[in-house]
Write a protein that holds these residues in place. Structure first.
Motif, PDB file in Angstrom:
ATOM      1  N   ILE A  40       0.841  -1.196   0.000  1.00 30.98           N
ATOM      2  CA  ILE A  40       0.000   0.000   0.000  1.00 30.98           C
ATOM      3  C   ILE A  40       0.876   1.245   0.000  1.00 30.98           C
ATOM      4  O   ILE A  40       1.867   1.318   0.730  1.00 30.98           O
ATOM      5  N   LEU A  41       0.469   2.218  -0.801  1.00 32.61           N
ATOM      6  CA  LEU A  41       1.159   3.501  -0.849  1.00 32.61           C
ATOM      7  C   LEU A  41       0.125   4.612  -0.941  1.00 32.61           C
ATOM      8  O   LEU A  41      -0.841   4.509  -1.696  1.00 32.61           O
ATOM      9  N   THR A  42       0.320   5.665  -0.161  1.00 31.63           N
ATOM     10  CA  THR A  42      -0.549   6.839  -0.176  1.00 31.63           C
ATOM     11  C   THR A  42       0.300   8.043  -0.549  1.00 31.63           C
ATOM     12  O   THR A  42       1.410   8.207  -0.031  1.00 31.63           O
ATOM     13  N   PHE A  43      -0.225   8.870  -1.460  1.00 33.85           N
ATOM     14  CA  PHE A  43       0.538  10.030  -1.923  1.00 33.85           C
ATOM     15  C   PHE A  43      -0.410  11.102  -2.462  1.00 33.85           C
ATOM     16  O   PHE A  43      -1.553  10.814  -2.813  1.00 33.85           O
ATOM     17  N   PRO A  44       0.078  12.352  -2.522  1.00 39.13           N
ATOM     18  CA  PRO A  44      -0.762  13.438  -3.041  1.00 39.13           C
ATOM     19  C   PRO A  44      -0.867  13.369  -4.567  1.00 39.13           C
ATOM     20  O   PRO A  44       0.081  12.979  -5.251  1.00 39.13           O
ATOM     21  N   VAL A  45      -2.021  13.725  -5.071  1.00 38.13           N
ATOM     22  CA  VAL A  45      -2.264  13.862  -6.511  1.00 38.13           C
ATOM     23  C   VAL A  45      -2.935  15.223  -6.716  1.00 38.13           C
ATOM     24  O   VAL A  45      -3.369  15.848  -5.746  1.00 38.13           O
ATOM     25  N   PRO A  46      -3.028  15.698  -7.947  1.00 39.02           N
ATOM     26  CA  PRO A  46      -3.613  17.022  -8.161  1.00 39.02           C
ATOM     27  C   PRO A  46      -5.025  17.199  -7.594  1.00 39.02           C
ATOM     28  O   PRO A  46      -5.416  18.307  -7.245  1.00 39.02           O
ATOM     29  N   SER A  47      -5.776  16.112  -7.481  1.00 38.11           N
ATOM     30  CA  SER A  47      -7.158  16.228  -7.000  1.00 38.11           C
ATOM     31  C   SER A  47      -7.333  15.875  -5.525  1.00 38.11           C
ATOM     32  O   SER A  47      -8.451  15.825  -5.027  1.00 38.11           O
ATOM     33  N   GLY A  48      -6.243  15.567  -4.803  1.00 34.56           N
ATOM     34  CA  GLY A  48      -6.371  15.241  -3.384  1.00 34.56           C
ATOM     35  C   GLY A  48      -5.292  14.282  -2.914  1.00 34.56           C
ATOM     36  O   GLY A  48      -4.125  14.427  -3.233  1.00 34.56           O
ATOM     37  N   SER A  98      -4.647   6.635  -2.345  1.00 36.63           N
ATOM     38  CA  SER A  98      -4.054   5.408  -1.801  1.00 36.63           C
ATOM     39  C   SER A  98      -4.281   4.288  -2.791  1.00 36.63           C
ATOM     40  O   SER A  98      -5.380   4.160  -3.340  1.00 36.63           O
ATOM     41  N   GLU A  99      -3.249   3.488  -2.985  1.00 39.25           N
ATOM     42  CA  GLU A  99      -3.380   2.345  -3.889  1.00 39.25           C
ATOM     43  C   GLU A  99      -2.759   1.130  -3.235  1.00 39.25           C
ATOM     44  O   GLU A  99      -1.703   1.216  -2.606  1.00 39.25           O
ATOM     45  N   TYR A 118      -6.547  -2.147  -5.708  1.00 39.72           N
ATOM     46  CA  TYR A 118      -7.606  -1.382  -5.052  1.00 39.72           C
ATOM     47  C   TYR A 118      -7.085   0.026  -4.818  1.00 39.72           C
ATOM     48  O   TYR A 118      -5.893   0.218  -4.564  1.00 39.72           O
ATOM     49  N   SER A 119      -7.981   0.997  -4.900  1.00 41.11           N
ATOM     50  CA  SER A 119      -7.548   2.375  -4.688  1.00 41.11           C
ATOM     51  C   SER A 119      -8.637   3.179  -4.002  1.00 41.11           C
ATOM     52  O   SER A 119      -9.804   2.778  -3.962  1.00 41.11           O
ATOM     53  N   HIS A 120      -8.202   4.307  -3.459  1.00 40.40           N
ATOM     54  CA  HIS A 120      -9.119   5.183  -2.730  1.00 40.40           C
ATOM     55  C   HIS A 120      -8.632   6.617  -2.907  1.00 40.40           C
ATOM     56  O   HIS A 120      -7.452   6.902  -2.710  1.00 40.40           O
ATOM     57  N   LEU A 121      -9.535   7.497  -3.286  1.00 36.41           N
ATOM     58  CA  LEU A 121      -9.219   8.900  -3.491  1.00 36.41           C
ATOM     59  C   LEU A 121      -9.976   9.736  -2.476  1.00 36.41           C
ATOM     60  O   LEU A 121     -11.179   9.556  -2.296  1.00 36.41           O
ATOM     61  N   SER A 122      -9.265  10.627  -1.786  1.00 41.87           N
ATOM     62  CA  SER A 122      -9.876  11.522  -0.801  1.00 41.87           C
ATOM     63  C   SER A 122      -9.392  12.946  -1.061  1.00 41.87           C
ATOM     64  O   SER A 122      -8.532  13.174  -1.897  1.00 41.87           O
ATOM     65  N   GLY A 123      -9.921  13.858  -0.289  1.00 40.24           N
ATOM     66  CA  GLY A 123      -9.548  15.260  -0.421  1.00 40.24           C
ATOM     67  C   GLY A 123      -8.161  15.543   0.121  1.00 40.24           C
ATOM     68  O   GLY A 123      -7.494  14.678   0.697  1.00 40.24           O
ATOM     69  N   PHE A 124      -7.727  16.790  -0.041  1.00 36.92           N
ATOM     70  CA  PHE A 124      -6.394  17.201   0.411  1.00 36.92           C
ATOM     71  C   PHE A 124      -6.246  17.107   1.925  1.00 36.92           C
ATOM     72  O   PHE A 124      -5.156  16.865   2.427  1.00 36.92           O
ATOM     73  N   ASP A 125      -7.331  17.302   2.649  1.00 37.09           N
ATOM     74  CA  ASP A 125      -7.268  17.301   4.106  1.00 37.09           C
ATOM     75  C   ASP A 125      -7.602  15.935   4.707  1.00 37.09           C
ATOM     76  O   ASP A 125      -7.952  15.830   5.873  1.00 37.09           O
ATOM     77  N   ALA A 126      -7.456  14.900   3.929  1.00 35.93           N
ATOM     78  CA  ALA A 126      -7.823  13.548   4.365  1.00 35.93           C
ATOM     79  C   ALA A 126      -6.965  13.085   5.542  1.00 35.93           C
ATOM     80  O   ALA A 126      -5.779  13.375   5.626  1.00 35.93           O
ATOM     81  N   ASP A 127      -7.598  12.349   6.439  1.00 34.22           N
ATOM     82  CA  ASP A 127      -6.894  11.660   7.513  1.00 34.22           C
ATOM     83  C   ASP A 127      -6.336  10.380   6.879  1.00 34.22           C
ATOM     84  O   ASP A 127      -7.092   9.456   6.551  1.00 34.22           O
TER      85      ASP A 127
END
Length: 156
Positions: free
Chosen positions: A30-38, A41-42, A58-67
């Motif tokens: 698993i890796l989580t990183f910033p993208v232009p839209s927030g 995690s993949e 599997y992936s998950h996209l959240s906002g910039f202020d995501a926990d």
């Protein structure tokens, strides 16, 4: 010197081990990183090299202020739900759609497939060629169907 930035869970992610409801064990990175839209995690399944295997993603996209901790917990819940589902069965050397009459997976590409096409369906961690898919449909002729393409970051 140009240095490219790569966000590869297999190279840079952390290990996550999980067991499905059938007792089968899986290994993901698993890796989580910033993208232009927030924040993205993949999780990519670590699998043995086998031309018939296809790593689950599997992936998950959240906002910039995501926990990030909460985000990764949600991703792990997605993984658990996904690995607990079975869509195809192998019967007498052939793949069949199981009793749920639903196939979920990913459309992917492989130049080295034993197929007339380089596109396959990744279902239950297996590569299903277009020919195998058509063969699985044979018993269901004359039935209606629904084909839906979904963004994998949005879940099922």
């Amino acid at each position: 010197m140009n240095k490219s930035i790569s966000n590869s869970p297999l190279e840079d992610g952390y290990d996550f081990h999980i067991t499905d409801k059938y007792g089968e064990k899986y290994h993901f990175r698993i890796l989580t990183f910033p993208v232009p839209s927030g924040t993205y995690s993949e999780a990519v399944e670590v699998i043995e090299e086998n031309p018939n295997n296809s790593a689950r993603i599997y992936s998950h996209l959240s906002g910039f202020d995501a926990d990030i901790e909460q985000m990764e917990l949600e991703l792990k819940a997605k993984i658990q739900k996904g690995i607990n589902q079975r869509h195809i069965d192998e019967v007498d050397g052939h793949l069949e759609i199981n009793d749920n009459d639903i196939i979920r997976g990913r459309i992917d590409h492989d130049d080295n497939l034993d197929s007339a096409f380089d596109t396959y369906l990744s279902v239950d961690g297996k590569k299903v060629t277009i020919e195998q898919f058509v063969e699985m449909l044979q018993p269901n002729m004359m039935l209606n169907f629904r084909f839906e393409v979904r963004d994998r970051t949005l879940g099922e």
